[in-house]
Write an enzyme that holds these catalytic residues in place. Structure first.
Site, PDB file in Angstrom:
ATOM      1  N   LEU A   1      11.318   1.318   6.979  1.00  0.00           N
ATOM      2  CA  LEU A   1      10.684   1.761   5.743  1.00  0.00           C
ATOM      3  C   LEU A   1      11.478   2.927   5.163  1.00  0.00           C
ATOM      4  CD1 LEU A   1       8.191   1.402   3.887  1.00  0.00           C
ATOM      5  CD2 LEU A   1       7.140   3.259   5.164  1.00  0.00           C
TER       6      LEU A   1
ATOM      7  N   LYS B   1       6.519  -1.998   1.931  1.00  0.00           N
ATOM      8  CA  LYS B   1       5.349  -1.397   2.570  1.00  0.00           C
ATOM      9  C   LYS B   1       4.134  -2.319   2.395  1.00  0.00           C
ATOM     10  CE  LYS B   1       3.222   3.170   3.195  1.00  0.00           C
ATOM     11  NZ  LYS B   1       3.682   3.386   4.566  1.00  0.00           N
TER      12      LYS B   1
ATOM     13  N   GLU C   1      12.580   2.346  14.122  1.00  0.00           N
ATOM     14  CA  GLU C   1      11.686   3.417  13.680  1.00  0.00           C
ATOM     15  C   GLU C   1      10.457   3.432  14.572  1.00  0.00           C
ATOM     16  OE1 GLU C   1      10.420   2.628   9.664  1.00  0.00           O
ATOM     17  OE2 GLU C   1      10.172   0.490  10.058  1.00  0.00           O
TER      18      GLU C   1
ATOM     19  N   TYR D   1       0.828  -1.205   0.000  1.00  0.00           N
ATOM     20  CA  TYR D   1       0.000   0.000   0.000  1.00  0.00           C
ATOM     21  C   TYR D   1       0.863   1.257   0.000  1.00  0.00           C
ATOM     22  CZ  TYR D   1       0.862   1.040   4.972  1.00  0.00           C
ATOM     23  OH  TYR D   1       1.449   1.371   6.171  1.00  0.00           O
TER      24      TYR D   1
END
Length: 285
Positions: A205, A148, A180, A32
């Site tokens: 990411l 992702k 993260e 996505y």
């Protein structure tokens, strides 16, 4: 009642359906992107499409990214839903085979494509004004965080656990170092005003907003050091902040109950947010 896009059709959201055999539903076999909308225009659209293409390639999902066609769908949804500020969610699944099977379906199974809008205030944000309180948790996600995918269960779990602790969000820790946030990239600022953030790898990411913010930092002549840091180092930092497509830049004012400096948003995070918004408003399409 929103209009959404499902596999080639614009339909009212209460009439939107996908197959129970869609692999996104059965295996989280989908990727996505979320693109921000300001003033009815798209922020860093082509960056999101480039990352989408990479995610699809990494998983071997047979979907050709036609940026012009996808841009038209995004713009149609903005128009149909009268969105001036908010987000557009795009999801591509491997598609719906005839039955549940761990093996990938044959190439003649068409990938699924879904998009919808979310109206949201991005510029005026209480979180940006007051800053975030962060709780840390072990990073127990699968180790391809650079893709992702829609398999966001662990991120959802730690967000909820952070809320139970009175925090706004979670930072994840792997081998003693911060990777993260639950759905964002993490940064600290040291006493020399150097911005420190983990280097790109499979552990995080590759944020579209991250890339833009580091460019903004260069425009301010701020030094950037891409390396991992610990929670203890973050708690002693001059500033801390996070970035994402939906938050832009949010300052962090507390980590695991320890205030960052005076517990108030710092000037560097504030300035980066201002520069990012101004630059991307001007470049939006």
């Amino acid at each position: 009642m929103r209009t959404v896009y499902v596999n080639g059709q614009y339909v009212p959201e209460n009439e939107a359906t996908v197959s129970i055999f869609d692999r996104a539903f059965l295996f989280a076999d989908a990727v996505y992107e979320v693109t921000s909308v300001l003033d009815g225009k798209l922020i860093d659209f082509h960056g999101h499409m480039t990352r989408l293409e990479r995610s699809l390639k990494e998983l071997g999902i047979n979907f050709t990214v036609d940026s012009d066609a996808l841009l038209a769908i995004h713009r149609d949804l903005i128009s149909k839903n009268d969105i001036t500020e908010g987000l557009i969610y795009l999801q591509v699944s491997r598609g719906a085979a005839a039955d549940r099977d761990f093996m990938f379906p044959s190439d003649d199974v068409k990938p699924g494509l879904v998009l919808f809008t979310q109206a949201k205030s991005l510029i005026k944000s209480a979180a940006a004004e007051r800053g975030l309180k962060i709780a840390s948790f072990p990073d127990q996600r699968w180790r391809r965080c650079d893709i992702k995918t829609v398999q966001l269960l662990y991120s959802s779990l730690v967000k909820n656990e952070a809320a139970k602790k009175g925090a706004d969000d979670a930072w994840l820790v792997l081998d003693g170092k911060v990777t993260e946030g639950s759905s964002n990239n993490a940064y600290i600022v040291d006493e020399n005003n150097t911005i420190i953030t983990r280097q790109l790898s499979n552990d995080i990411l590759h944020g579209i907003t991250r890339k833009a913010i580091l460019q903004c930092a260069a425009e301010l002549d701020l030094k950037v050091e891409e390396r991992a840091f610990t929670i203890a180092e973050a708690q002693k930092a001059k500033e801390a902040f996070i970035t994402s497509a939906s938050s832009f830049v949010y300052p962090v004012v507390e980590i695991d109950g320890v205030a960052i400096t005076d517990g108030k948003p710092g000037p560097i995070a504030k300035r980066l947010r201002e520069i990012y918004i101004d630059a991307n408003r001007a470049a939006a399409i």
